[in-house]
Scaffold this motif. Structure first.
Motif, short mmCIF file in Angstrom:
data_model
loop_
_atom_site.label_atom_id
_atom_site.label_comp_id
_atom_site.label_asym_id
_atom_site.label_seq_id
_atom_site.Cartn_x
_atom_site.Cartn_y
_atom_site.Cartn_z
N THR A 114 0.85 -1.19 0.00
CA THR A 114 0.00 0.00 0.00
C THR A 114 0.88 1.24 0.00
N TRP A 115 0.28 2.35 -0.35
CA TRP A 115 1.01 3.59 -0.55
C TRP A 115 0.20 4.75 0.01
N ILE A 116 0.89 5.78 0.47
CA ILE A 116 0.18 6.97 0.95
C ILE A 116 0.52 8.15 0.03
N GLY A 117 -0.47 8.95 -0.27
CA GLY A 117 -0.24 10.19 -1.03
C GLY A 117 -0.71 11.37 -0.20
N LEU A 118 0.12 12.42 -0.16
CA LEU A 118 -0.21 13.63 0.59
C LEU A 118 -0.13 14.82 -0.36
N MET A 119 -1.17 15.62 -0.37
CA MET A 119 -1.21 16.71 -1.34
C MET A 119 -1.79 17.98 -0.73
N SER A 120 -1.14 19.09 -0.99
CA SER A 120 -1.79 20.38 -0.78
C SER A 120 -1.44 21.24 -1.98
N GLY A 121 -2.44 21.77 -2.63
CA GLY A 121 -2.23 22.51 -3.88
C GLY A 121 -2.13 24.01 -3.68
N VAL A 152 -3.69 3.95 -0.38
CA VAL A 152 -4.20 3.26 -1.57
C VAL A 152 -3.36 2.04 -1.92
N SER A 153 -3.92 1.18 -2.75
CA SER A 153 -3.12 0.12 -3.36
C SER A 153 -3.42 0.12 -4.86
N PHE A 154 -2.48 -0.40 -5.62
CA PHE A 154 -2.61 -0.41 -7.09
C PHE A 154 -2.52 -1.84 -7.59
N ARG A 155 -3.35 -2.13 -8.56
CA ARG A 155 -3.22 -3.43 -9.23
C ARG A 155 -3.50 -3.22 -10.71
N GLU A 156 -2.57 -3.62 -11.55
CA GLU A 156 -2.65 -3.32 -12.98
C GLU A 156 -3.13 -1.89 -13.17
N ASN A 157 -4.29 -1.70 -13.80
CA ASN A 157 -4.74 -0.32 -13.99
C ASN A 157 -5.81 0.09 -12.99
N ALA A 158 -5.86 -0.62 -11.87
CA ALA A 158 -6.90 -0.31 -10.89
C ALA A 158 -6.29 0.32 -9.65
N VAL A 159 -7.08 1.16 -9.01
CA VAL A 159 -6.68 1.79 -7.77
C VAL A 159 -7.72 1.43 -6.73
N ARG A 184 4.51 0.85 1.68
CA ARG A 184 5.86 0.88 1.10
C ARG A 184 6.48 2.26 1.15
N ALA A 185 5.66 3.28 0.89
CA ALA A 185 6.22 4.64 0.91
C ALA A 185 5.10 5.66 0.96
N ILE A 186 5.49 6.86 1.35
CA ILE A 186 4.60 8.02 1.34
C ILE A 186 5.09 8.95 0.23
N GLY A 187 4.19 9.37 -0.63
CA GLY A 187 4.54 10.38 -1.63
C GLY A 187 3.96 11.70 -1.16
N SER A 188 4.83 12.65 -0.89
CA SER A 188 4.33 13.94 -0.39
C SER A 188 4.68 15.05 -1.39
N HIS A 189 3.63 15.63 -1.96
CA HIS A 189 3.88 16.73 -2.88
C HIS A 189 4.47 17.92 -2.17
N ALA A 239 0.69 9.30 -4.51
CA ALA A 239 0.99 7.95 -4.02
C ALA A 239 1.54 7.11 -5.18
N TRP A 240 0.94 7.25 -6.33
CA TRP A 240 1.38 6.51 -7.53
C TRP A 240 2.76 6.97 -7.98
N LEU A 241 2.98 8.29 -7.92
CA LEU A 241 4.31 8.81 -8.30
C LEU A 241 5.38 8.30 -7.34
N ALA A 242 5.03 8.15 -6.05
CA ALA A 242 5.99 7.60 -5.08
C ALA A 242 6.31 6.15 -5.46
N ARG A 243 5.30 5.41 -5.89
CA ARG A 243 5.54 4.03 -6.30
C ARG A 243 6.47 4.00 -7.52
N GLN A 244 6.22 4.90 -8.47
CA GLN A 244 7.11 4.97 -9.65
C GLN A 244 8.55 5.19 -9.20
N THR A 245 8.72 6.14 -8.27
CA THR A 245 10.07 6.46 -7.81
C THR A 245 10.71 5.26 -7.12
#
Ligand code: ADP
Ligand code: MG
Length: 365
Positions: A3-10, A21-28, A89-94, A333-339
């Motif tokens: 699983t992955w965490i995404g943190l965002m403030s715009g 979240v978790s990702f599987r193939e093209n599903a979230v 696995r990781a936190i992606g923080s914008h 969160a997805w970008l953190a997984r990519q990284t």
């Protein structure tokens, strides 16, 4: 299951949206979500800093304070979740953008919210600083969500335009033909100018549901003057922020047009957001537009958008299985997984970078 965490403030600086979240193939799959609004005094200080009204000491202090709030958001999310913490696995923080200057002699994009604090407090690897590598490779460093949009919203049967209505609006064009490139860029203001004018004139942070704008009428002369801004005619790649589209920008235009009621200005700004987004979309009669971001909660804005695009359909991303509020944090969160998997996170044709790049800096667990 990872699983992955995404943190965002715009750019709206309204607060932090957090997802697990978790990702599987093209599903979230979204397991849990949490939002923390910024305390009013912090938001005010962030706004001042974003207008260059802060010393290096103050910026350093804000980096720490926002880092702590981002970490709090992640900790609360984890505590309230039934997901096993060891699966994260990781936190992606914008982070929080203070300044974004993608062109000029010394280009940079500054996000604060120290990821070291997030990694230290949570004990989870944290990925931050997503924009600078793309910029070092000649790109705008923005928008970064299109790769995720392509991953999750791509369709073999429908041309889709994803429209993110944050402080700034950005579009991602995803043709159904996989041979055609995905494109995307910032179209200009979505909520940023409406929020700034609303705060200045009424003391309220935003115009709920567009009620105040509803009382006004569009000032056509002012609108065409606004539309003549060179940004809207510039070809992509391009990205922008509140350095450009801010209260000063509005006031300069208002002054040029003499007597205008404040609610008329608000209505005109709403129309500006609609028209600039619509005009810069690909002219494809077969597409469907899917909106996300806080602007989807402004009923007047969504109504005007539907009218301007008719007969093209305007829906929100919930129709595709992702609530509009959680699209951006899920993207990080997805970008953190990519990284973490050493895969690129940018789309070079979107940002203008010399090529795909693994983005971000990893702060290990
Ligand atoms: N009920 C609402 N009515 C009108 N506008 C809203 C409403 N809820 C949220 N918004 C707008 O959405 C903005 C936040 O959207 P968000 O997607 O979080 O933007 P950002 O990514 O810039 O933080 C708020 O600043 C406000 O302008
Ligand atoms: Mg926000």
């Amino acid at each position: 299951m990872d699983t992955w965490i995404g943190l965002m403030s715009g750019t709206s600086m309204d607060g932090i949206d957090a997802v697990l979240v978790s990702f599987r193939e093209n599903a979230v799959r979204i397991h849990d979500t949490h939002s923390i609004p910024y305390p009013e005094h912090l938001r005010h200080r962030l706004m001042l800093a974003s207008q260059n009204q802060a010393t290096p000491d103050e910026v350093g202090e804000l980096d720490t304070l926002t880092g702590v709030i981002f970490a709090d958001a992640a900790e609360t999310l984890i505590r309230n979740s039934s997901v096993d913490k060891s699966s994260i696995r990781a936190i992606g923080s914008h982070g929080q953008t203070l300044r974004h200057q993608p062109s000029g002699p010394s280009r940079f994009s500054l996000q604060i919210g120290n990821p070291a604090i997030i990694a230290e407090k949570t004990g989870i690897a944290t990925v931050g600083d997503f924009r600078s590598r793309d910029m070092a490779a000649g790109g705008q460093g923005a928008p970064l969500v299109p790769a995720f949009h392509q991953f999750f919203f791509g369709s073999k049967t429908e041309d889709r335009c994803i429209l993110n209505l944050g402080g700034i609006a950005n579009i991602t064009w995803i043709p159904s033909n996989p041979a055609s490139p995905v494109t995307g860029f910032d179209t200009g203001p979505a909520n940023a100018l409406m929020d700034a004018w609303c705060l200045d004139q009424t003391g309220r942070a935003y115009d709920e549901d567009g009620h105040w704008a509803q009382e006004g009428i569009v000032d056509q002369a002012m609108l065409s003057d606004m539309l003549s801004d060179a940004y809207f005619d510039r070809p992509p790649p391009k990205s922008t922020g509140k350095e450009k589209f801010n209260l000063g920008w509005v006031k300069t235009l208002v002054q040029r047009h003499g007597e205008t009621r404040p609610e008329d200005v608000q209505r005109t700004l709403l129309q500006l957001s609609v028209i600039t987004a619509v005009r810069q979309m690909p002219q494809s009669p077969a597409m469907t537009v899917y909106a996300c971001g806080g602007g989807t909660r402004n009923r007047l804005l969504m109504g005007e958008l539907s009218q301007a695009l008719s007969p093209i359909r305007v829906l929100d991303t919930a129709e595709l299985g992702l609530d509009p509020q959680w699209v951006e944090p899920t993207a990080f969160a997805w970008l953190a997984r990519q990284t973490m998997e050493r895969k690129p996170g940018n789309l070079a044709e979107v940002t203008g970078a010399r090529g795909p790049r693994v983005l971000g800096a990893i702060y290990p667990a």
